[in-house]
Design a protein around this motif. Sequence first.
Motif, PDB file in Angstrom:
ATOM      1  N   THR A  85     -63.673   0.414 111.577  1.00  0.00           N
ATOM      2  CA  THR A  85     -62.909   1.711 111.582  1.00  0.00           C
ATOM      3  C   THR A  85     -63.102   2.534 110.247  1.00  0.00           C
ATOM      4  O   THR A  85     -63.311   3.719 110.441  1.00  0.00           O
ATOM      5  CB  THR A  85     -61.540   1.109 111.583  1.00  0.00           C
ATOM      6  OG1 THR A  85     -61.180   0.438 113.026  1.00  0.00           O
ATOM      7  CG2 THR A  85     -60.397   2.204 111.654  1.00  0.00           C
ATOM      8  N   TYR A 124     -65.164  11.113 111.863  1.00  0.00           N
ATOM      9  CA  TYR A 124     -63.902  11.663 112.452  1.00  0.00           C
ATOM     10  C   TYR A 124     -63.212  12.111 111.419  1.00  0.00           C
ATOM     11  O   TYR A 124     -61.890  12.258 111.738  1.00  0.00           O
ATOM     12  CB  TYR A 124     -63.181  10.499 113.481  1.00  0.00           C
ATOM     13  CG  TYR A 124     -63.995  10.091 114.572  1.00  0.00           C
ATOM     14  CD1 TYR A 124     -63.657  10.980 115.487  1.00  0.00           C
ATOM     15  CD2 TYR A 124     -65.138   9.083 114.574  1.00  0.00           C
ATOM     16  CE1 TYR A 124     -64.475  10.619 116.736  1.00  0.00           C
ATOM     17  CE2 TYR A 124     -65.682   8.684 115.560  1.00  0.00           C
ATOM     18  CZ  TYR A 124     -65.312   9.353 116.950  1.00  0.00           C
ATOM     19  OH  TYR A 124     -66.151   8.920 117.966  1.00  0.00           O
ATOM     20  N   SER A 139     -59.060  13.187 112.056  1.00  0.00           N
ATOM     21  CA  SER A 139     -58.199  12.301 111.614  1.00  0.00           C
ATOM     22  C   SER A 139     -57.238  13.141 110.384  1.00  0.00           C
ATOM     23  O   SER A 139     -55.969  12.826 110.462  1.00  0.00           O
ATOM     24  CB  SER A 139     -58.895  11.126 110.917  1.00  0.00           C
ATOM     25  OG  SER A 139     -59.477  10.309 111.658  1.00  0.00           O
ATOM     26  N   GLN A 164     -54.767  15.067 112.507  1.00  0.00           N
ATOM     27  CA  GLN A 164     -53.636  14.174 113.161  1.00  0.00           C
ATOM     28  C   GLN A 164     -52.830  13.843 111.913  1.00  0.00           C
ATOM     29  O   GLN A 164     -51.603  13.599 112.271  1.00  0.00           O
ATOM     30  CB  GLN A 164     -54.548  13.168 113.795  1.00  0.00           C
ATOM     31  CG  GLN A 164     -55.081  13.471 115.040  1.00  0.00           C
ATOM     32  CD  GLN A 164     -56.218  12.191 115.417  1.00  0.00           C
ATOM     33  OE1 GLN A 164     -56.485  11.359 114.616  1.00  0.00           O
ATOM     34  NE2 GLN A 164     -56.472  12.517 116.728  1.00  0.00           N
ATOM     35  N   ASN A 194     -54.346  14.809 120.216  1.00  0.00           N
ATOM     36  CA  ASN A 194     -54.915  13.272 120.524  1.00  0.00           C
ATOM     37  C   ASN A 194     -55.848  13.162 121.768  1.00  0.00           C
ATOM     38  O   ASN A 194     -56.742  12.105 121.861  1.00  0.00           O
ATOM     39  CB  ASN A 194     -54.114  12.157 120.723  1.00  0.00           C
ATOM     40  CG  ASN A 194     -53.436  11.806 119.338  1.00  0.00           C
ATOM     41  OD1 ASN A 194     -53.887  12.146 118.317  1.00  0.00           O
ATOM     42  ND2 ASN A 194     -52.369  10.858 119.194  1.00  0.00           N
ATOM     43  N   ASP A 254     -59.454  12.879 121.120  1.00  0.00           N
ATOM     44  CA  ASP A 254     -59.886  11.805 120.534  1.00  0.00           C
ATOM     45  C   ASP A 254     -60.354  10.722 121.393  1.00  0.00           C
ATOM     46  O   ASP A 254     -59.344  10.252 122.092  1.00  0.00           O
ATOM     47  CB  ASP A 254     -58.753  11.254 119.459  1.00  0.00           C
ATOM     48  CG  ASP A 254     -59.242  10.467 118.295  1.00  0.00           C
ATOM     49  OD1 ASP A 254     -60.579   9.843 118.622  1.00  0.00           O
ATOM     50  OD2 ASP A 254     -58.667  10.503 117.325  1.00  0.00           O
ATOM     51  N   GLN A 255     -61.567  10.268 121.469  1.00  0.00           N
ATOM     52  CA  GLN A 255     -62.006   9.089 122.435  1.00  0.00           C
ATOM     53  C   GLN A 255     -61.904   7.829 121.669  1.00  0.00           C
ATOM     54  O   GLN A 255     -62.122   7.014 122.397  1.00  0.00           O
ATOM     55  CB  GLN A 255     -63.523   9.492 122.717  1.00  0.00           C
ATOM     56  CG  GLN A 255     -63.465  10.929 123.338  1.00  0.00           C
ATOM     57  CD  GLN A 255     -62.764  11.128 124.664  1.00  0.00           C
ATOM     58  OE1 GLN A 255     -62.564  10.194 125.503  1.00  0.00           O
ATOM     59  NE2 GLN A 255     -62.123  12.161 124.812  1.00  0.00           N
ATOM     60  N   ARG A 256     -61.346   7.827 120.433  1.00  0.00           N
ATOM     61  CA  ARG A 256     -61.486   6.332 119.899  1.00  0.00           C
ATOM     62  C   ARG A 256     -60.298   5.341 120.444  1.00  0.00           C
ATOM     63  O   ARG A 256     -59.139   6.007 121.204  1.00  0.00           O
ATOM     64  CB  ARG A 256     -61.054   6.442 118.325  1.00  0.00           C
ATOM     65  CG  ARG A 256     -62.470   7.207 117.809  1.00  0.00           C
ATOM     66  CD  ARG A 256     -62.197   7.305 116.110  1.00  0.00           C
ATOM     67  NE  ARG A 256     -61.094   8.433 115.968  1.00  0.00           N
ATOM     68  CZ  ARG A 256     -60.358   8.609 114.893  1.00  0.00           C
ATOM     69  NH1 ARG A 256     -60.886   8.119 113.758  1.00  0.00           N
ATOM     70  NH2 ARG A 256     -59.600   9.637 114.834  1.00  0.00           N
ATOM     71  N   SER A 305     -56.601   3.926 120.545  1.00  0.00           N
ATOM     72  CA  SER A 305     -55.609   4.518 119.878  1.00  0.00           C
ATOM     73  C   SER A 305     -54.993   3.783 118.790  1.00  0.00           C
ATOM     74  O   SER A 305     -54.555   4.619 117.950  1.00  0.00           O
ATOM     75  CB  SER A 305     -54.293   4.318 121.045  1.00  0.00           C
ATOM     76  OG  SER A 305     -54.036   2.774 121.259  1.00  0.00           O
ATOM     77  N   THR A 323     -57.074   5.471 116.032  1.00  0.00           N
ATOM     78  CA  THR A 323     -56.610   6.758 115.691  1.00  0.00           C
ATOM     79  C   THR A 323     -55.484   6.770 114.880  1.00  0.00           C
ATOM     80  O   THR A 323     -55.481   7.677 113.805  1.00  0.00           O
ATOM     81  CB  THR A 323     -56.399   7.563 116.980  1.00  0.00           C
ATOM     82  OG1 THR A 323     -57.865   7.622 118.154  1.00  0.00           O
ATOM     83  CG2 THR A 323     -55.937   8.532 116.684  1.00  0.00           C
ATOM     84  N   SER A 341     -56.474   5.764 111.249  1.00  0.00           N
ATOM     85  CA  SER A 341     -57.138   6.857 110.698  1.00  0.00           C
ATOM     86  C   SER A 341     -56.243   7.918 110.113  1.00  0.00           C
ATOM     87  O   SER A 341     -56.309   8.527 108.966  1.00  0.00           O
ATOM     88  CB  SER A 341     -58.305   6.983 111.318  1.00  0.00           C
ATOM     89  OG  SER A 341     -59.011   6.227 111.844  1.00  0.00           O
ATOM     90  N   GLY A 342     -55.244   8.307 111.072  1.00  0.00           N
ATOM     91  CA  GLY A 342     -54.366   9.427 110.727  1.00  0.00           C
ATOM     92  C   GLY A 342     -53.481   9.350 109.518  1.00  0.00           C
ATOM     93  O   GLY A 342     -53.275  10.137 108.822  1.00  0.00           O
TER      94      GLY A 342
END
Length: 230
Positions: free
Chosen positions: A62, A69, A73, A76, A175, A178-180, A182, A185, A188-189
């Motif tokens: 990650t 990303y 991120s 977000q 969101n 965002d394909q990552r 959850s 995601t 990261s945010g």
Amino acid sequence: LTASQKAYLFGLITVVLWSTIATALKLTLRHIDQYQMLFVATLTSTLFLGTVLAFQRRLIDTLRGLGEYWRLSLAQGVLNPLVYYLILFSAYDLLPAQVAQPINYTWAITLMLLSVLILKQRPTRADYISAMICYSGVLVISLQGGSGGFSIANPVGVALALLSTIIWALYWILNMRDQRDSLVTLFSGFLFSLPLVILGTVLLSSIEALPFEGIVGGVYIGLFEMGVGF
């Protein structure tokens, strides 16, 4: 359990967790301000989400993927937790918990309306009727049952609570790009938002010598409103 049954189970658990947060927020705000509460809660949630990823042996991957990303991120993280929770905590500071929480929970209706404008989705007639009923309830709650004329007890607090629903809905619309995973995601945010939260707290308040009660409340909010709840 089927996937659908698990979804309902997790949803119900989240409702139970979130039902305690309004009281926790009001109690915590007796000891620290909204900036300090945001700092403690964001730090707690970031550590919790990072620990879960570490336990799943996905933390290193990650962190390596943050370079690709980072813009998404950061956006977000600015929306949630920075802007969203600062507005929401400020609303709770001005309003009774039983007023702020149900107004904030209209974010699902806000998400539907913004999806019409931004994503060009087509709501049904039932969606519009539901929205009208929902916001009629917001009006009744905002008046706090008063019968002495059309007057909202704290217009600023109500406006902040309604604004929080817009920020929250925008966050979930973002969101969708965002394909990552959850969890990745969310972590990261929160990780990107943490330096901004610390800076804002230092400039607008203080992170020194926080009272024990305020720290406990902030940790509780960071775990059960943000980390575990998400």
